[in-house]
Design a protein around this motif. Sequence first.
Motif, mmCIF file in Angstrom:
data_model
loop_
_atom_site.group_PDB
_atom_site.id
_atom_site.type_symbol
_atom_site.label_atom_id
_atom_site.label_comp_id
_atom_site.label_asym_id
_atom_site.label_seq_id
_atom_site.Cartn_x
_atom_site.Cartn_y
_atom_site.Cartn_z
ATOM 1 N N GLN A 2 -0.163 6.634 12.585
ATOM 2 C CA GLN A 2 -1.568 6.373 12.287
ATOM 3 C C GLN A 2 -1.902 4.885 12.375
ATOM 4 O O GLN A 2 -3.038 4.510 12.652
ATOM 5 C CB GLN A 2 -1.906 6.865 10.882
ATOM 6 C CG GLN A 2 -1.535 8.316 10.611
ATOM 7 C CD GLN A 2 -1.635 8.635 9.122
ATOM 8 O OE1 GLN A 2 -2.368 8.020 8.378
ATOM 9 N NE2 GLN A 2 -0.858 9.617 8.686
ATOM 10 N N LEU A 3 -0.913 4.019 12.124
ATOM 11 C CA LEU A 3 -1.159 2.582 12.040
ATOM 12 C C LEU A 3 -0.671 1.827 13.261
ATOM 13 O O LEU A 3 -0.497 0.616 13.216
ATOM 14 C CB LEU A 3 -0.478 2.019 10.791
ATOM 15 C CG LEU A 3 -0.988 2.591 9.465
ATOM 16 C CD1 LEU A 3 -0.152 2.090 8.313
ATOM 17 C CD2 LEU A 3 -2.442 2.201 9.246
ATOM 18 N N MET B 109 -0.869 -5.201 2.711
ATOM 19 C CA MET B 109 -1.598 -4.057 3.257
ATOM 20 C C MET B 109 -1.703 -4.197 4.772
ATOM 21 O O MET B 109 -1.162 -5.140 5.365
ATOM 22 C CB MET B 109 -3.004 -3.984 2.644
ATOM 23 C CG MET B 109 -3.039 -3.829 1.139
ATOM 24 S SD MET B 109 -2.460 -2.206 0.584
ATOM 25 C CE MET B 109 -2.375 -2.483 -1.194
ATOM 26 N N THR B 110 -2.408 -3.280 5.389
ATOM 27 C CA THR B 110 -2.710 -3.367 6.816
ATOM 28 C C THR B 110 -4.221 -3.401 7.007
ATOM 29 O O THR B 110 -4.987 -3.030 6.114
ATOM 30 C CB THR B 110 -2.124 -2.173 7.592
ATOM 31 O OG1 THR B 110 -2.582 -0.946 6.995
ATOM 32 C CG2 THR B 110 -0.613 -2.200 7.587
ATOM 33 N N ALA B 111 -4.623 -3.856 8.178
ATOM 34 C CA ALA B 111 -6.036 -3.953 8.529
ATOM 35 C C ALA B 111 -6.177 -3.582 10.001
ATOM 36 O O ALA B 111 -5.183 -3.558 10.738
ATOM 37 C CB ALA B 111 -6.550 -5.366 8.265
ATOM 38 N N GLY C 26 0.845 -1.188 0.000
ATOM 39 C CA GLY C 26 0.000 0.000 0.000
ATOM 40 C C GLY C 26 0.881 1.239 0.000
ATOM 41 O O GLY C 26 2.077 1.174 -0.288
ATOM 42 N N ALA D 230 -1.981 -1.742 14.156
ATOM 43 C CA ALA D 230 -2.682 -2.340 13.024
ATOM 44 C C ALA D 230 -2.126 -3.731 12.727
ATOM 45 O O ALA D 230 -0.997 -4.061 13.093
ATOM 46 C CB ALA D 230 -2.560 -1.455 11.788
ATOM 47 N N SER E 164 -4.326 0.458 1.594
ATOM 48 C CA SER E 164 -4.180 1.047 2.920
ATOM 49 C C SER E 164 -2.737 1.500 3.101
ATOM 50 O O SER E 164 -1.852 1.140 2.317
ATOM 51 C CB SER E 164 -4.548 0.025 4.005
ATOM 52 O OG SER E 164 -3.646 -1.073 3.959
ATOM 53 N N GLY E 165 -2.515 2.257 4.125
ATOM 54 C CA GLY E 165 -1.156 2.650 4.455
ATOM 55 C C GLY E 165 -0.421 1.490 5.092
ATOM 56 O O GLY E 165 -1.032 0.624 5.733
ATOM 57 N N LYS F 120 -7.831 -4.150 -0.324
ATOM 58 C CA LYS F 120 -8.175 -2.742 -0.174
ATOM 59 C C LYS F 120 -6.909 -1.946 0.140
ATOM 60 O O LYS F 120 -6.159 -2.284 1.049
ATOM 61 C CB LYS F 120 -9.201 -2.561 0.941
ATOM 62 C CG LYS F 120 -9.640 -1.119 1.134
ATOM 63 C CD LYS F 120 -10.653 -0.991 2.259
ATOM 64 C CE LYS F 120 -11.070 0.466 2.463
ATOM 65 N NZ LYS F 120 -12.036 0.604 3.588
#
Length: 329
Positions: free
Chosen positions: A214-215, A260-262, A206, A218, A232-233, A230
Amino acid sequence: MHSAFAVFLLLLVAANSSGLPVAVIGATGKLGRHAVQKLVQQGCSVRCLVRCAPSSAAKPSNAQNATSAEVAAWLTTLPGVELVEGDVTDRQCVMELLRGCSACLALHGARRTTKLSDLLPWVDATREPAHAKQVNYEGVRHVIEAARASGTCKRIVRVTGKGETPWSIFSILINGLGSMAKAWNYEGERLLRACDDIDYTIVRPGYMGQVDAQLEGASLVLADNGGDLKVSGIPHSSVAQLCVRCLDFPNAARSTLCAMTAPKGQGADSFDPLLAEVAADTRRFAGGELFKRHVLAVRVGGLVMSGFAVGFVGGSVSVLRAALAMLTR
């Protein structure tokens, strides 16, 4: 179950610990410096390609705002790290870099912005060394040729991005403003998939920016076979971890991984358990026709945005004239 997984990892590491250095291209970038550090922490020797050798005046630094020279100077302070001066667009430099290496992390990327002169029919901007074609495509070709010539480099890990959606607004903007960077990245992927004598792992992360804070907390998610996740950062350090760890997973060879991250709890805390489940590519990826769609999308998108710009300027002029007319009454 956890102990069995740990034994599995130890067997993988033992099977892949050749003692040969790992080459890193893009080592002074935000992603590359994390990868070098993680390789060193695993006890690997590392050979880094840097554009210029650090001068004695360069203060070693790994800070976010450090210059390339400062990061290069910092790299020399790490145990087992060797620097090779050169550029990925120089075939001979890449040959020297990969000589005697077991694997290569190709973490480089083009940074050239599109110029107005690129639109002139007699200008071939793709010949410029900084152009995305030279960096993201010809650079990958050089890595493949050097890996073959080395006789020891059997794995290439290449970081690209999601490049199979030419009509998305992000692809149009990146291609339009960045000398077709996404399109040439995908062409570089095609070169790797065409290799039948060298294993590749293509990593499509991502967006990597100032996203660490922010993450925090995560989870990590991974899709093989070029699967679509999806967007994501994802922190540079997490992508670096993936690039380094996949070297110890034979099942990750000849695979295209989307990372990605979730939200916390919806993924894993590290990539190791996710890597243990990935498999080699099986689906048919698009061929050269995708590049043509990227070019068409940029041309159409450019016309649309130009139309909006003309309309906006025309509307602004009309409003300004009306305002001036009211003031002069």
